[in-house]
Each structure stands twice: as structure tokens, then as C-alpha cells.
Scaffold this active site. Structure first.
Site, PDB file in Angstrom:
ATOM      1  N   SER A 231     -33.304  -8.011 -36.599  1.00  0.00           N
ATOM      2  CA  SER A 231     -32.751  -6.769 -36.059  1.00  0.00           C
ATOM      3  C   SER A 231     -32.657  -5.644 -37.079  1.00  0.00           C
ATOM      4  O   SER A 231     -32.627  -4.475 -36.720  1.00  0.00           O
ATOM      5  CB  SER A 231     -31.383  -7.033 -35.446  1.00  0.00           C
ATOM      6  OG  SER A 231     -30.531  -7.637 -36.399  1.00  0.00           O
TER       7      SER A 231
ATOM      8  N   LYS B 208     -30.821  -0.242 -33.978  1.00  0.00           N
ATOM      9  CA  LYS B 208     -29.813   0.686 -33.451  1.00  0.00           C
ATOM     10  C   LYS B 208     -30.410   1.985 -32.916  1.00  0.00           C
ATOM     11  O   LYS B 208     -29.920   2.563 -31.954  1.00  0.00           O
ATOM     12  CB  LYS B 208     -28.782   1.010 -34.539  1.00  0.00           C
ATOM     13  CG  LYS B 208     -27.901  -0.171 -34.928  1.00  0.00           C
ATOM     14  CD  LYS B 208     -26.939  -0.547 -33.817  1.00  0.00           C
ATOM     15  CE  LYS B 208     -25.952  -1.624 -34.251  1.00  0.00           C
ATOM     16  NZ  LYS B 208     -25.168  -2.124 -33.098  1.00  0.00           N
TER      17      LYS B 208
ATOM     18  N   GLU C 297     -18.848   5.476 -33.314  1.00  0.00           N
ATOM     19  CA  GLU C 297     -18.108   4.581 -34.205  1.00  0.00           C
ATOM     20  C   GLU C 297     -19.142   3.799 -34.997  1.00  0.00           C
ATOM     21  O   GLU C 297     -20.268   3.632 -34.552  1.00  0.00           O
ATOM     22  CB  GLU C 297     -17.235   3.627 -33.389  1.00  0.00           C
ATOM     23  CG  GLU C 297     -17.943   2.358 -32.879  1.00  0.00           C
ATOM     24  CD  GLU C 297     -19.055   2.612 -31.869  1.00  0.00           C
ATOM     25  OE1 GLU C 297     -19.045   3.683 -31.230  1.00  0.00           O
ATOM     26  OE2 GLU C 297     -19.943   1.747 -31.719  1.00  0.00           O
TER      27      GLU C 297
END
Lengths: 268, 406
Positions: free
Chosen positions: B388, B99, B121
Site C-alpha cells: 500500500s 491514499k 485528519e
């Protein structure tokens, strides 16, 4: 001439402004809506905006979000809203009805099928909140094929080029969102609204409605001095929310506010 | 296999209005269009600006810790008895997931645009943490919207964000999960559009977000491609990544799109099973619609209302998916499969015990599919799995499901 255009033309010759209430269809439950629409007409409104409930009303504040949630508890679908309009039309053939909602339920029904069903039900205009002109071509064509007016929003941030582009696609009227924010937001700067409405009027001959931040007779009268139509939504929906279990009180409260707005707008 | 898409000019997508075929676009209220135009212009300007790119590269190297390793999972490969399994170690990034690749990029853009307030969000909290992290570093105010349901489920990440100085706002509307957090962030943006930059965490939302987030995440695929060539002398045969919104997957896939021999598998969350309807797999079991500013595959009912999703992994628990994935599915360039909660849990444990790497529950979905697929491939085949995120954040969830009190 469309029912919306006729309504604005008649008001213009009388020197009056349109009062346009918004309620979410099926809020707090489906049986309330059609009688409420008739009662609002008796209270003096000129056009009715009927909200189509959606699970994710991104442009709405908490008041209308909760109205959507109440209606969705009763599974009030787009098809059901069209049935309500058809029922309303059985005894009212003059008051324009504009649907206001989000694109996805229309996508699911299909643009042509929706336009046909809406025209058959007696819908006069459709405001699709999340459909800017860039994406709107196909739906606008489908609606115009059925003589339904596509209603578009204009915002304080809309540039002159965007205003021109939107007004070219729009018919019926354009809806100026008077402040940055979601529905139900506070504070209304009437002078700023007057300036922007004047700017919009240099681009289009369409009537300009103003909404967001209109909550009582005074603010309605103030906006009526600078715009062709006054749209009131959250202030009405809040009264519905406060009386969810009492249909009579809902009609009394909603229509009481609308009648007061009407008097203030028409007054000397 | 002959790839019918090898002549596509991949750099031509999205088009100027953000369309990937019929998907993507900009479906937002007029009140947001000016902000989106401003963002589009700023991004177009800085994406080719050497100074901006140099600052981004330096941050990725020295703050995030890139490049992330491409690790050959030798023991797992031997156990599976098929393709070589290589793991792209995004779990080793600062904050523990991919991220941050995106939040670094968007925050640098926000700074250049003169915005002083960041909103985001978050579902699992990973994007919220990655946003709060870069906001802290740049001294920007940060507000994170999080479904009230997720605030309960992800308490450690909520505390992490607060430690970093962010305000976490629980969202109580709708289903009280990620989609509602996104609605609320959009409402904030439209209200505070002058000073606020909205950092979307995935490749969804109105254009330019799907393209911009993809571009920031494509560092994953660029590195993996170069690392694979350097280590093995050739391109991989298959790529595997989990897909919620799909940012880690598109980040891995995109630099390989023109390499026709490279197969791509996006792994959605089948939850309790696709047949139960309790899942988060719109590409496998949804249909196209419009939500959150773009046209894409959605989980919706027959009236077009968005329905609640389920996944063991909060990061995959979303009813939509990035529009580029919708398009790659339709044209057949990538395959989209789904694995259940149970399969993901089994993969979580197996990778942990076999390689000493605790994967995030999101990434465990990719690992689960790799475990099924690798044995069907030849032993000289190369498969890259995008790991990830790391699974430390999920240990409470896993323990609870297995009836263990920590």
C-alpha cells in the site's frame, strides 16, 4: 405526565422560562456533582442536564472536552453517573434530570438495560448527541418503554422535513443548537434564533430549548424572550475549570451565574 | 472450500442509510446531518457522471501514474517455497501510497460542490500529504489536523504538508493521536460547514464516507483483477492487505467479493502482541460499538470509553476499523489476522533485501502475514499482497528502533 412535561407546564402557567444548566458529571471529581446539583436547584434552575463523560466528545469544544477528561481521570462511567442521579433523587423528587452524552457507553450497557437502570435512578430524559433519528429508533423505543423522554437536537441547518421527523420522535422538549459549531462557541444572533424557534413551533407543540453561545445574564434574558428554555453549559464548566481544587468556589461561581441568569430571565 | 456467501448481491451494500448489516450508518450530531445529506447527494450524482469519471480517470493516469504494476516477487516466492507472491505496487503512486486514489476523487468532488476549503485528519501523515497535494494542485485552502504526538513522530511529513501550502494543526486533546485528529476535523467541519469539504482518509466515518472512499480505492482491486487474469490466465487464490481503517484492503478486496474462490486476509497490527492489550486490532480483539459516525468494531474499555492503541506503524494506530470490514468478518467473507511490531519489522527488512522494495511499515504487516501464509499454500497458488505504500517515510522510525543515528 413526565416530570419534564410537568415542569414546563408549571412554568407556562407562571409565564416563566426554564433555566437549564449543563455540567459534566464527575467534573472535576465525583464528590462534587450531587451537592452541586442541589445547589443549582436552590439557585433557581428548572431542569438539570448532566453530561456523561466520553473519551471522544466530537460535538464539544475544548471546555467540555477538558471536563470529560477531568471526570475520566476518576473513571466516571455511565453506571457511576446513574448512581449520582439516584443519590440526588433521595432528596429531590421534583427537578427533572436529563443525561447528555454520546452513544457508545449506552451501546456497551445495552439499550434495554440502560433504560431500565436510568428509570430506576430517576433520570427523566436522555440526549444522545451522536444519535440522529435515522439511527435512533431502537433506543427511543427502549426509553419510551420506561417513560424516559428522548431529547433531540435541532440545528440551524435542519430542514423543515428533518425538523418534523425529529419532533415526531422527541418528547419532553427539543433542544435547538443556536449556531453552527461545537459547544462553547461564540456569538449569538438572537433574531436568527427567534426566527428558527418560530419555525420549529409551527411543527411541534413541544417546548423549545436553546443552547450554545449563552454565557451571561444578558444573553440568557435575550434568549428567554424567544424560547421556552435557556440551556447554559460551557460558561458554567469554565467556572468549574477555574476552580478545580475548591469545591466551595465552584458552587459559589456556578450558582452565582445561574442566579443572575434567573433574575434577568424573570425580570420585567 | 464452499463459500456460503456466494449468493450475496454485493452491490446492495451499503443500504441507502449506509449500513453493512449491523455496521456503518450515520452517528453524528444533528448539526452535521445537512452537510452529510448534501455530500451524499453530490456523490450519488457524480459517481455516475461521465465527465466527472473521465476527469478522475485522467488524473489517476497522468498525475498519480496509474495503473500501478502487479509485480511477481520471484525471488521472495522461491525463498518462501509456497504460493506465488505478487505485489500490487501502490507504493509507486505519486506521494508514495494508495491514499492519493481517494484524495483525488474527493477533491474533484469538493470542487464540483463549490467548496473552497479542504480539511483532513492524518495519523502517519500519508493521507495529510495526499490531501495537501491535491489541494495545492486545485488551488484550495487546506487544513490538516494531526495528533500532537504524531506531529512529533512524523516530522518529515509535517514539513512536506507545509511545503505544499497546508496548515498543520497539532491536536492536543485526548490521546493526541489519529482518533483525536478525527474528532477535531469533525469539529472544524461542523463549524465551517458552508465552505468546507472534509476529506476523510479511510473507509470509516458516517455514510457516505465508507462507501465513497471504498469506491475511489476499488481501482486497486479492479486493476489487480484484470492484471492477474492477463498475466496468469486466472484469478488469484488469496488477497492480503493491512488493515488500520482499512481503505487499501477494501480497495483490493471489493472487486473480488463475488469471486467465491478468492480468499481474503486483512492484517491488523498486533503491536506488542494481542495478549498484551497494546495493539491496534479491533477486529481480532475488540467488540462492536459506535465511534466517529459509524458502528464497527472498536478498542474500548468495559465502560465504552475508547482506549489508546499501539502500533509501530502510525497509519495502523487507530481504535476503529471500516464498517464494511466488520461486516465481512462477521459473515466470514474475509479473515482478519494480526501480526506484531517485531514480525512487521522483520518483513520490512526481508522484502527490502530480497526484492529491493522498501515497504511502508503499514504494508510490512501485510508482507509479514504473506511470508507466514504463502509456505502453507501449493506452489501453483497465486497470492496478491497489497503493497500500500513505500517505506521511505519510515526510515527514521526503523533506524531509531534499531539504535541507529542517521
Amino acid at each position: 405526565m413526565s416530570r419534564i412535561a410537568q415542569t414546563f407546564e408549571a412554568l407556562r402557567t407562571q409565564g416563566r422560562r426554564a433555566l437549564i444548566p449543563y455540567v459534566t458529571a464527575g467534573d472535576p471529581q465525583p464528590d462534587v456533582t450531587v451537592p452541586l446539583m442541589h445547589a443549582m436547584v436552590e439557585a433557581g434552575v428548572d431542569v438539570i442536564e448532566l453530561g456523561v463523560p466520553f473519551s471522544d466528545p466530537m460535538a464539544d469544544g475544548p471546555v467540555i472536552q477538558q471536563a470529560c477528561e477531568r471526570a475520566l481521570e476518576h473513571h466516571v462511567s455511565l453506571a457511576r453517573v446513574l448512581e449520582m442521579v439516584a443519590t440526588f433523587r433521595k432528596t429531590n423528587t421534583t427537578t427533572p434530570v436529563v443525561l447528555m452524552g454520546y452513544l457508545n457507553p449506552i451501546e456497551v450497557m445495552g439499550y434495554a438495560a440502560f433504560a431500565e437502570a436510568a428509570a430506576r435512578a430517576g433520570v427523566d430524559g436522555v440526549l444522545t448527541v451522536d444519535l440522529p433519528p435515522e439511527e435512533g429508533h431502537d433506543l427511543v423505543v427502549a426509553m419510551k418503554d420506561r417513560d424516559i423522554d428522548p431529547i433531540f437536537l435541532l440545528a440551524p441547518t435542519s430542514t423543515p422535513a428533518r425538523i418534523a421527523r425529529i419532533c415526531e420522535l422527541a418528547s419532553g422538549f427539543v433542544y435547538y443548537v443556536s449556531l453552527k459549531g461545537v459547544t462553547g462557541s461564540a456569538a449569538l444572533d438572537v433574531d436568527a434564533v427567534a426566527r428558527k424557534v418560530a419555525e420549529i413551533k409551527t411543527v411541534t407543540a413541544l417546548p423549545v430549548g436553546v443552547g450554545f453561545g449563552i454565557r451571561d445574564a444578558d444573553s440568557a434574558a435575550a434568549v428567554a424572550r424567544v424560547a421556552d428554555a435557556v440551556v447554559v453549559g460551557s460558561a458554567l464548566v469554565r467556572r468549574i475549570a477555574d476552580n478545580v481544587n475548591d469545591e466551595t468556589s465552584i458552587r459559589r461561581e456556578v450558582c452565582g451565574l445561574l442566579a443572575a441568569m434567573r433574575r434577568a430571565m424573570d425580570g420585567p | 472450500m464452499q463459500n456460503p456467501n456466494q449468493r450475496i448481491d454485493w452491490s446492495a451494500f451499503p443500504d441507502a442509510n449506509g449500513h453493512f448489516g449491523p455496521y456503518g450508518g450515520r452517528f453524528v450530531a444533528e448539526t452535521l446531518m445537512e452537510a452529510i445529506d448534501e455530500l451524499t447527494a453530490a456523490y450519488a450524482r457524480y459517481v455516475g457522471d461521465p465527465e466527472f469519471l473521465a476527469e478522475l480517470d485522467a488524473d489517476l493516469a497522468h498525475y498519480v501514474g496509474r495503473p500501478s504494476p502487479l509485480y511477481f516477487a520471484e525471488r521472495l516466492t522461491r525463498e518462501l517455497g509456497g504460493a506465488q507472491v505478487w505485489l500490487k505496487r501502490e507504493d509507486l503512486n505519486h506521494t508514495g501510497a494508495h491514499k492519493v486514489n481517494n484524495t483525488i476523487g474527493q477533491a474533484l468532488l469538493a470542487k464540483r460542490m463549490g467548496k473552497t476549503r479542504i480539511i483532513a485528519e492524518t495519523g502517519a501523515g500519508q493521507h495529510g500529504v495526499a490531501t495537501a497535494t491535491v489541494a495545492a494542485r486545485l488551488g484550495l485552502e487546506c487544513v490538516v489536523y494531526m495528533g500532537a504526538e504524531d506531529v512529533q513522530r512524523q516530522a518529515p511529513n509535517v514539513y512536506r504538508m507545509k511545503l505544499l501550502g497546508a496548515t498543520v494543526v497539532p491536536v492536543t486533546s485526548g490521546s493526541r493521536t489519529l482518533k483525536d485528529a478525527l474528532n477535531e476535523a469533525m469539529r472544524d467541519w461542523v463549524t465551517n460547514v458552508d465552505d468546507t469539504f472534509y476529506i476523510i482518509g479511510t473507509v470509516a466515518g458516517p455514510h457516505p464516507y465508507p462507501a465513497m472512499v471504498r469506491d475511489f480505492q476499488a481501482i486497486i482491486g479492479r486493476e489487480a483483477r484484470a492484471q492477474c487474469l492477463e498475466r496468469t490466465g486466472r484469478l488469484p487464490d488469496a488477497l492480503v492487505a493491512c488493515v488500520g481503517g482499512g481503505s487499501n484492503a477494501i480497495g483490493l478486496f471489493h472487486p473480488f467479493l463475488a469471486d467465491a474462490t478468492v480468499a481474503m486476509y486483512g492484517v491488523e497490527a498486533a503491536g506488542y502482541g494481542l495478549e498484551t492489550g497494546k495493539h491496534s486490532a479491533p477486529l481480532n480483539a475488540g467488540r462492536p460499538g459506535v465511534l466517529h459516525g459509524n458502528r464497527t468494531y472498536l478498542m474500548e474499555d468495559m465502560d465504552g470509553q475508547i482506549i489508546e492503541t499501539h502500533s509501530i506503524s502510525a497509519g495502523l494506530d487507530y481504535p476503529g476499523v471500516g464498517p464494511e470490514h466488520a461486516w465481512l468478518k462477521d459473515i466470514g467473507r474475509a479473515q482478519y489476522v494480526a501480526v506484531t511490531d517485531d514480525e512487521a519489522m522483520a518483513a520490512f527488512h526481508r522484502l527490502t533485501r530480497c526484492e529491493g522494495i522498501i515497504p511502508a511499515l503499514e504494508s510490512s504487516h501485510a508482507v509479514a502475514f504473506a511470508m507466514k501464509h504463502a509456505p502453507t499454500l501449493a506452489q501453483d497458488a497465486i497470492m496478491i499482497v497489497n503493497l500500500s505504500g513505500r517505506g521511505d517515510k519510515d526510515i527514521n522510525t526503523v533506524a531509531r528502533i534499531e539504535g541507529i543515528t542517521l
